[in-house]
Scaffold this motif. Structure first.
Motif, short mmCIF file in Angstrom:
data_model
loop_
_atom_site.label_atom_id
_atom_site.label_comp_id
_atom_site.label_asym_id
_atom_site.label_seq_id
_atom_site.Cartn_x
_atom_site.Cartn_y
_atom_site.Cartn_z
N ARG A 12 -58.91 -9.28 -9.15
CA ARG A 12 -60.04 -10.19 -8.98
C ARG A 12 -60.88 -10.04 -10.24
NH1 ARG A 12 -64.64 -10.44 -4.13
NH2 ARG A 12 -65.68 -12.33 -4.91
N ASN A 13 -61.08 -11.12 -10.96
CA ASN A 13 -61.77 -11.07 -12.25
C ASN A 13 -63.18 -11.63 -12.11
OD1 ASN A 13 -59.53 -10.09 -13.88
ND2 ASN A 13 -58.57 -12.05 -13.40
N LEU A 14 -64.16 -10.81 -12.48
CA LEU A 14 -65.56 -11.17 -12.33
C LEU A 14 -66.25 -11.20 -13.68
CD1 LEU A 14 -66.27 -8.68 -9.41
CD2 LEU A 14 -65.84 -11.13 -9.17
N HIS A 15 -66.92 -12.29 -13.98
CA HIS A 15 -67.76 -12.38 -15.17
C HIS A 15 -69.15 -11.88 -14.78
CE1 HIS A 15 -70.00 -15.16 -18.23
NE2 HIS A 15 -70.01 -13.88 -18.59
N VAL A 16 -69.54 -10.76 -15.37
CA VAL A 16 -70.82 -10.13 -15.04
C VAL A 16 -71.72 -10.16 -16.27
CG1 VAL A 16 -71.96 -8.08 -14.13
CG2 VAL A 16 -69.63 -8.63 -13.39
N THR A 17 -72.88 -10.76 -16.10
CA THR A 17 -73.84 -10.88 -17.20
C THR A 17 -75.06 -10.01 -16.91
OG1 THR A 17 -73.13 -13.16 -17.64
CG2 THR A 17 -75.25 -12.48 -18.53
N THR A 18 -75.41 -9.17 -17.88
CA THR A 18 -76.64 -8.38 -17.82
C THR A 18 -77.48 -8.76 -19.04
OG1 THR A 18 -75.87 -6.51 -19.16
CG2 THR A 18 -75.31 -6.49 -16.80
N PRO A 19 -78.73 -8.31 -19.10
CA PRO A 19 -79.53 -8.63 -20.28
C PRO A 19 -78.91 -8.11 -21.58
CG PRO A 19 -80.95 -7.88 -18.51
CD PRO A 19 -79.55 -7.64 -18.06
N GLU A 20 -78.07 -7.07 -21.47
CA GLU A 20 -77.52 -6.46 -22.68
C GLU A 20 -76.19 -7.05 -23.12
OE1 GLU A 20 -80.35 -3.90 -20.72
OE2 GLU A 20 -78.39 -4.60 -19.98
N ARG A 21 -75.35 -7.50 -22.15
CA ARG A 21 -74.01 -7.92 -22.55
C ARG A 21 -73.33 -8.71 -21.43
NH1 ARG A 21 -71.17 -2.32 -23.60
NH2 ARG A 21 -69.64 -3.71 -24.56
N ASP A 22 -72.23 -9.37 -21.82
CA ASP A 22 -71.34 -10.05 -20.88
C ASP A 22 -70.04 -9.26 -20.80
OD1 ASP A 22 -73.09 -12.08 -20.42
OD2 ASP A 22 -71.92 -13.64 -21.41
N VAL A 23 -69.59 -8.98 -19.59
CA VAL A 23 -68.32 -8.28 -19.42
C VAL A 23 -67.50 -8.98 -18.35
CG1 VAL A 23 -69.29 -6.05 -20.13
CG2 VAL A 23 -69.23 -6.66 -17.69
N VAL A 24 -66.22 -8.64 -18.33
CA VAL A 24 -65.34 -9.03 -17.24
C VAL A 24 -64.93 -7.76 -16.51
CG1 VAL A 24 -63.12 -10.03 -16.59
CG2 VAL A 24 -64.49 -11.10 -18.39
N VAL A 25 -65.16 -7.74 -15.22
CA VAL A 25 -64.72 -6.62 -14.39
C VAL A 25 -63.43 -7.05 -13.68
CG1 VAL A 25 -65.31 -5.11 -12.46
CG2 VAL A 25 -67.09 -5.83 -14.07
N ARG A 26 -62.38 -6.33 -14.00
CA ARG A 26 -61.08 -6.61 -13.39
C ARG A 26 -60.89 -5.62 -12.23
NH1 ARG A 26 -57.26 -9.41 -16.13
NH2 ARG A 26 -55.54 -7.95 -15.74
N VAL A 27 -60.95 -6.14 -11.02
CA VAL A 27 -60.80 -5.32 -9.82
C VAL A 27 -59.34 -5.41 -9.37
CG1 VAL A 27 -61.63 -4.87 -7.49
CG2 VAL A 27 -63.19 -5.84 -9.21
N TYR A 28 -58.65 -4.28 -9.40
CA TYR A 28 -57.23 -4.28 -9.09
C TYR A 28 -56.98 -4.61 -7.62
CZ TYR A 28 -57.17 -1.43 -13.38
OH TYR A 28 -57.34 -0.95 -14.64
#
Length: 305
Positions: free
Chosen positions: A35-51
């Motif tokens: 499950r791929n999640l685009h997570v945005t915080t004030p510092e950065r954008d990341v993708v969290v890949r949940v197996y």
């Protein structure tokens, strides 16, 4: 992501880069074993890949996926790895701002050339952890199907003998292996306007570069002219034996990944039509096995031109 995803929110709270930070979370499309999640915080954008899914059943090595994601980033063609938390079943990578390709994009000769360049950049980069050989994987997948009594596509075993001929033809002129993604459907290419990136390394490993091209050709539904253009752009020349090798590796991809679909159809809790997915790969393979093209490819792979 909905407000009812309390468990997922709790998981994100355990990721150091996200702890104590305001964030927005959006599900990204695709990802049958993540499950791929685009997570945005004030510092950065990341993708969290949940197996998700059974990695052992499908032959996925999550530690190698992380190692090889780092190697692809070092090659300049993959996103950076932010964190790997195997106890949580999570890989965190940098978010790439761009658009994922579609099969229709490959009608553009410029896209074909840029995809070939991206593959070359990956293949010229640091060696990967582990090897990937669909010839061996097909045998393991078939053994799993038989041992567990999973349904198999009608006529699948009719082509085991011609598949052995493909193995022999590829083995007669082996190529040095290079770091390969091995799962390059169109959505695993991200175009940011300046370059094309390659994402998702769960099936990555050192492999014949012609498998990479052949798998891309079949997953992206390239026609004969497009396959030839991709191969020519990658090698910088057109030769019959390289083109034949890529097309035979397309066949290997189809025949092998069809079994992945059969396994997922029988064992995965994910709601997806894995049977149709796998059957479509098998039917592509069956079409080539039973066509005059098959004998021609076996002859042409042994040529010097």
């Amino acid at each position: 992501m909905t407000s009812t995803d309390a468990e997922l929110e709790a998981l994100l709270d355990r990721i150091p880069v996200l702890q104590g930070r305001p964030r927005t979370v959006t599900d990204l499309p695709g990802g049958l074993t993540n499950r791929n999640l685009h997570v945005t915080t004030p510092e950065r954008d990341v993708v969290v890949r949940v197996y998700r899914g059974d990695p052992d059943l499908l032959g996925i090595d999550r530690d190698a996926e992380c190692d090889n994601s780092r190697a692809a980033a070092a090659a300049g063609v993959g996103p950076g790895v932010v964190d790997h938390l195997p106890d949580l079943g999570v890989l965190v990578i940098d978010y790439l701002s761009g658009r994922t390709l579609t099969n229709a994009d490959f009608a553009d000769p410029g896209i074909l050339a840029r995809v070939a360049a991206a593959c070359r950049q990956l293949h010229d980069g640091p060696r990967f952890t582990g090897d990937f050989d669909m010839l061996a994987r097909q045998a393991r997948y078939l053994a799993t199907v038989r041992e567990r009594g999973f349904p198999l596509f009608a006529r699948y075993t009719d082509f085991l003998e011609p598949f052995e001929r493909v193995k022999a033809a590829l083995g007669a002129r082996p190529r040095p292996t290079v770091p390969c993604n091995n799962d390059l459907l169109a959505a695993n290419f991200v175009d940011d306007g300046a370059k094309i990136w390659v994402i998702d390394y769960e099936y990555s490993g050192n492999n014949d570069p012609c498998f990479e091209l052949g798998n891309t050709a079949t997953e992206c539904d390239l026609d004969g002219d497009q396959v030839e253009a991709l191969v020519t752009a990658y090698f910088g020349r057109r030769t019959r034996h390289e083109l034949a090798r890529v097309r035979l590796q397309s066949l290997v991809s189809e025949y092998g990944w069809a079994l992945w679909g059969a396994i997922q159809a029988a064992a995965s809790p994910i709601e997806a039509d894995f049977h149709t997915w796998g059957e479509s790969r098998f039917e592509k393979a069956a079409t080539t096995f039973t066509s005059p093209l098959f004998e021609r490819l076996l002859e042409e792979i042994g040529r010097d031109d």
